[in-house]
Design an enzyme around this catalytic site. Structure first.
Site, mmCIF file in Angstrom:
data_model
loop_
_atom_site.group_PDB
_atom_site.id
_atom_site.type_symbol
_atom_site.label_atom_id
_atom_site.label_comp_id
_atom_site.label_asym_id
_atom_site.label_seq_id
_atom_site.Cartn_x
_atom_site.Cartn_y
_atom_site.Cartn_z
ATOM 1 N N GLU A 14 8.563 5.620 -0.495
ATOM 2 C CA GLU A 14 8.060 4.727 -1.543
ATOM 3 C C GLU A 14 7.926 5.420 -2.894
ATOM 4 O O GLU A 14 8.026 4.789 -3.939
ATOM 5 C CB GLU A 14 6.711 4.114 -1.145
ATOM 6 C CG GLU A 14 6.796 3.087 -0.022
ATOM 7 C CD GLU A 14 6.677 3.723 1.358
ATOM 8 O OE1 GLU A 14 6.726 4.966 1.468
ATOM 9 O OE2 GLU A 14 6.526 2.960 2.337
ATOM 10 N N PHE A 20 -5.728 -1.924 10.322
ATOM 11 C CA PHE A 20 -4.545 -1.080 10.420
ATOM 12 C C PHE A 20 -3.769 -1.089 9.106
ATOM 13 O O PHE A 20 -3.513 -2.141 8.538
ATOM 14 C CB PHE A 20 -3.641 -1.558 11.570
ATOM 15 C CG PHE A 20 -2.363 -0.783 11.677
ATOM 16 C CD1 PHE A 20 -2.385 0.578 11.994
ATOM 17 C CD2 PHE A 20 -1.144 -1.384 11.416
ATOM 18 C CE1 PHE A 20 -1.209 1.308 12.067
ATOM 19 C CE2 PHE A 20 0.042 -0.652 11.492
ATOM 20 C CZ PHE A 20 0.006 0.693 11.819
ATOM 21 N N GLN A 21 -3.417 0.077 8.625
ATOM 22 C CA GLN A 21 -2.690 0.269 7.356
ATOM 23 C C GLN A 21 -3.400 -0.387 6.174
ATOM 24 O O GLN A 21 -2.762 -0.927 5.275
ATOM 25 C CB GLN A 21 -1.243 -0.234 7.486
ATOM 26 C CG GLN A 21 -0.433 0.630 8.450
ATOM 27 C CD GLN A 21 1.069 0.449 8.316
ATOM 28 O OE1 GLN A 21 1.543 -0.631 8.020
ATOM 29 N NE2 GLN A 21 1.826 1.518 8.561
ATOM 30 N N LYS A 56 -1.636 -10.316 3.100
ATOM 31 C CA LYS A 56 -0.575 -10.992 3.848
ATOM 32 C C LYS A 56 -0.738 -12.516 3.859
ATOM 33 O O LYS A 56 0.233 -13.255 3.701
ATOM 34 C CB LYS A 56 -0.550 -10.463 5.279
ATOM 35 C CG LYS A 56 0.615 -11.010 6.085
ATOM 36 C CD LYS A 56 0.693 -10.387 7.470
ATOM 37 C CE LYS A 56 1.959 -10.895 8.182
ATOM 38 N NZ LYS A 56 2.052 -10.375 9.546
ATOM 39 N N MET A 85 9.608 27.809 -13.225
ATOM 40 C CA MET A 85 8.648 27.828 -14.326
ATOM 41 C C MET A 85 7.369 28.558 -13.914
ATOM 42 O O MET A 85 6.794 29.314 -14.699
ATOM 43 C CB MET A 85 8.335 26.402 -14.784
ATOM 44 C CG MET A 85 7.493 26.336 -16.049
ATOM 45 S SD MET A 85 8.250 27.184 -17.442
ATOM 46 C CE MET A 85 9.091 25.825 -18.260
#
Lengths: 563, 166
Positions: free
Chosen positions: A48, A110-111, A160, A469
């Site tokens: 993502e 969940f999630q 949802k 760097m």
């Protein structure tokens, strides 16, 4: 009857969204089902974080709002560094995230993660939609907020059940009314008059142009103003491309890895015209010694930037392009002393950026050659670190929006996915990703995405087998104690091959041009692994906490005899 | 460094308070008091924030507050002519007899109301500016304060007093 997912897709289409970068998951299934046959292109990334960076790259290259989509919980959390990147660099992005059903909110379902809470300080605004009747208005507002004023990312969290709830009517909304959000585009007339007076009276003026000039599409006005007044211009990392690098009045980038000419000009100037900049510490060095002899005019669309880091003499709140147009009308002609322009040309001659000519493969040479081959065209997207600074210093830009780089947040792993987004925005432009071997491995999995969709980004890895760097700082300030900055040899060409992507390794300067030409001639993605001098440093450099005129490195041989 | 009083009009939506308070905490400011409630318009709330800081820092926070989409107006009334009040409820030990009459006497002096009486304690309600609340708190201290709550300061700019601009 129409459900939330259908309203969402319809509203995205009405906002002109053509491509979404996303990754599916449990709670966004209703939306993915709707996308299955919607006239919107969906690019399936491999992580993502890449979705949001790609949306960001799309936005920077096109000037339009980029869109990404992730599921709840881990999906949403993976957007965090990308949102912070877009927020710091004022990039218009709308991030859509799935959320657990409203009945489960706050239950550690969940999630589930509180993504609006998490992203509060790194979004311009965010929404948790709790009623499907709000959905269309929220999406409209999100696009409006992201793409106006000082641009920035907006997140919409979508439980949802909001996506599945059916409603009977959903009249299109055309008007947006936000009483707490009224960006000011027109500069105050009297302030513009005062600025014109200060400019007319100045003897050693310099323009300090930043990302605001790019994001307000004000390059044309800037170039016209410079043409009329002959005032020299330096640009920040975010402002590169605002004026062509080859313009004789362009001094190069300023700041920590800026040119000596730019940093000296700022230090000696008696009038600094700051446009769309925020006086970032990487630009100003020791702030009390930044432009110590200058009066400062600060033009910015965000009132909160005025006086934030540096007190200014004359603020103008407004859009860079609109204010510059006002100033072009007011100024009479060439501004400043001839001696000042001569002094600047003398610095430019005395302190050019140099590339060692010793038969070894130096990273700067790779950038210079690419710039020559593309004639300063194409889109150059970078990762973060030495690769980024060499690209900024040595590429000769010709137009705005061709330079895409994570400035404020300095996000390693940004460049490769942002390059994918840039290609989607400008499919006819060659897109080169300048990467370090460290940064590239932060989102290397996107090789899968460019292979799947045949996205023709050309990846140039400046491979020194170091986190370069950080190693440079360790060399200069930590007695060469290279603590955890060495990376093992990786067969990048082999990895690309495994994804079906052609590539080549280059170890000699003579191999640089043929490799770049091969990459350009190849259809689809291509990877070049440039094995460069391992301990090359980025110079000049202003050590942390020093004034920007106190640079180390890049001393021209004539330097000693000069002063 | 001095205390500033910010009067902030915000959309009455969930999450607004954390947006506002987040701006202070991420800059390391400690809010002295914050009072929020309905105001003259139905769908807006007014937040009164008292925060210590030098003028430049407060100026920056004000600008950042203004950038929040849900913030409609921000006013720093510190240097304006304003009235402010705070309300406190104080549960104090007041056994029948001498202690109780002592507490009642102090309450009278401060025009505080006794709003609940128990066997050994009473609850006082007192309003005023913060100094007045501090003063009664100090006097009641020796009787034994068992619980205390203050609303935080709320303030409004004073009304215009004459038509000639004075």
């Amino acid at each position: 009857m129409t459900n939330g997912a259908q309203i969402l897709v319809r509203t995205l289409l009405s906002e002109g969204v053509g491509t979404i970068f996303g990754y599916p998951g449990g709670v966004v299934l209703p939306l993915y089902d709707e996308l299955y046959d919607a006239p919107i292109r969906h690019i399936l990334v491999r992580h993502e974080q890449a979705a949001i960076h790609a949306a960001d790259g799309y936005a920077r290259a096109s000037g339009k709002v980029g869109v990404c989509l992730a599921t709840s919980g881990p999906g949403a959390c993976n957007l965090v560094s990308g949102l912070a990147t877009a927020y710091m660099d004022s990039v218009p992005v709308v991030a859509l995230t799935g959320q657990v059903p409203t009945a489960l909110l706050g239950n550690d379902a969940f999630q589930e993660s509180d993504i609006t809470g998490i992203t509060l300080p790194i979004t311009k605004h965010n929404y948790l939609v709790q009623d499907v009747s709000e959905l269309q208005r929220v999406i409209k507002e999100a696009f409006y907020i992201a793409g106006t004023g000082r641009k920035g990312p907006v997140l919409i969290d979508l439980p949802k059940d909001i996506l599945t709830t059916e409603v009977t009517s959903d009249e299109p909304i055309t008007e947006i009314n936000l009483r707490g959000y009224r960006p000011c585009y027109e500069g105050h007339k009297r302030q513009i008059d005062r600025a014109a007076d200060l400019i007319a009276a100045s003897r050693r003026p310099v323009i300090y142009a930043g990302g605001g000039v790019i994001s307000s599409d004000a390059s044309e006005q800037l170039c016209e103003f410079v043409e009329k007044t002959q005032i020299p211009v330096t640009a920040t990392l975010m402002g590169l491309g605002a004026i062509p690098s080859k313009n004789p009045l362009f001094l190069g980038m300023l700041g920590m890895h800026g040119t000596r000419t730019a940093n000296y000009a700022i230090t000696e100037s008696d009038l600094l015209i700051a446009i769309g900049v925020r006086f970032d510490d990487r630009v100003t060095g020791k702030i009390s010694e930044f432009a110590p002899k200058a009066k400062i005019i600060h033009i910015d669309i965000d009132p909160a930037e005025i006086g934030k880091n540096k007190l200014v003499d004359l603020p103008i709140v407004g859009d860079a392009g609109s204010v510059l147009s006002g100033l072009i009308e007011k100024v009479t002609g060439v501004i400043g002393e001839e001696g000042w322009r001569n002094q600047i040309q003398e610095w430019k001659t005395r302190y050019p950026l140099t590339i060692p000519d010793d038969g070894k493969l130096h990273p700067q040479f790779v950038i210079k050659t690419l710039s020559t081959i593309l004639n300063g065209g194409g889109i150059i997207v970078t990762e973060v670190g030495q690769n980024q600074m060499w690209a900024a210093q040595h590429y000769e830009f010709t137009r705005p929006r061709q330079w895409i780089s994570s400035g404020g947040l300095g996000t390693m792993g940004y460049g490769f996915p942002a390059g994918m987004g840039a290609h989607v925005a400008c499919p006819n432009e060659p897109v080169f990703v300048i990467a370090g071997d460290g940064s590239f491995q932060m989102n290397i999995q996107e090789l899968g995405t460019v292979a799947q969709y045949h996205i023709p980004v050309k990846i140039a890895i400046i491979n020194n087998q170091y986190l370069g760097m950080v190693r440079q700082w360790q060399e200069l300030f930590y007695e060469k104690r290279y603590s955890y900055t060495e990376l093992p040899d990786v067969d990048f060409v082999g990895i690309a091959k495994a994804y079906g992507i052609p590539g080549m390794r280059v170890t000699e300067p003579a191999g640089v041009r043929p490799a770049l030409e091969e990459a350009l001639a190849t259809e689809g993605p291509y990877l070049i692994d440039f094995r460069v001098e391992r301990e090359e440093n980025v110079f000049p450099m202003v050590p942390a906490g020093c004034a920007i005129c106190e640079m180390i490195g890049e001393r021209h041989p004539h330097d000693e005899e000069g002063s | 460094m001095r205390s500033h009083i910010l009067s902030v009009l915000v959309e009455n939506r969930s999450g607004v308070l954390s947006r506002v308070s987040g701006l202070f905490s991420r800059r390391g400011f400690n809010i002295e008091s914050l009072a929020v409630g309905p105001c003259e318009e139905d769908d807006l709330s007014r937040i009164t924030i008292v925060v210590k800081g030098d003028d430049a820092h407060i100026e920056q926070v004000k600008k950042q507050l203004n950038k929040l989409i849900d913030v409609v107006t921000v006013r720093d009334i510190t240097y304006q002519n304003y009235v402010e009040r705070e309300l406190a409820l104080i549960k104090v030990q007041a056994e029948p007899g001498e202690p109780r009459s002592g507490v009642i006497q102090i309450a009278d002096l401060f025009r505080a109301k006794i709003i609940d009486v128990g066997r050994n304690s009473v609850i006082l309600e007192v309003t005023g500016d913060s100094e007045k609340i501090d003063a009664i708190e100090n006097l009641l201290y020796e009787f034994g304060i068992s619980e205390l709550v203050r609303t935080g300061r709320i303030a409004l700019q004073r009304c215009e007093k004459s038509g000639n601009g004075k």
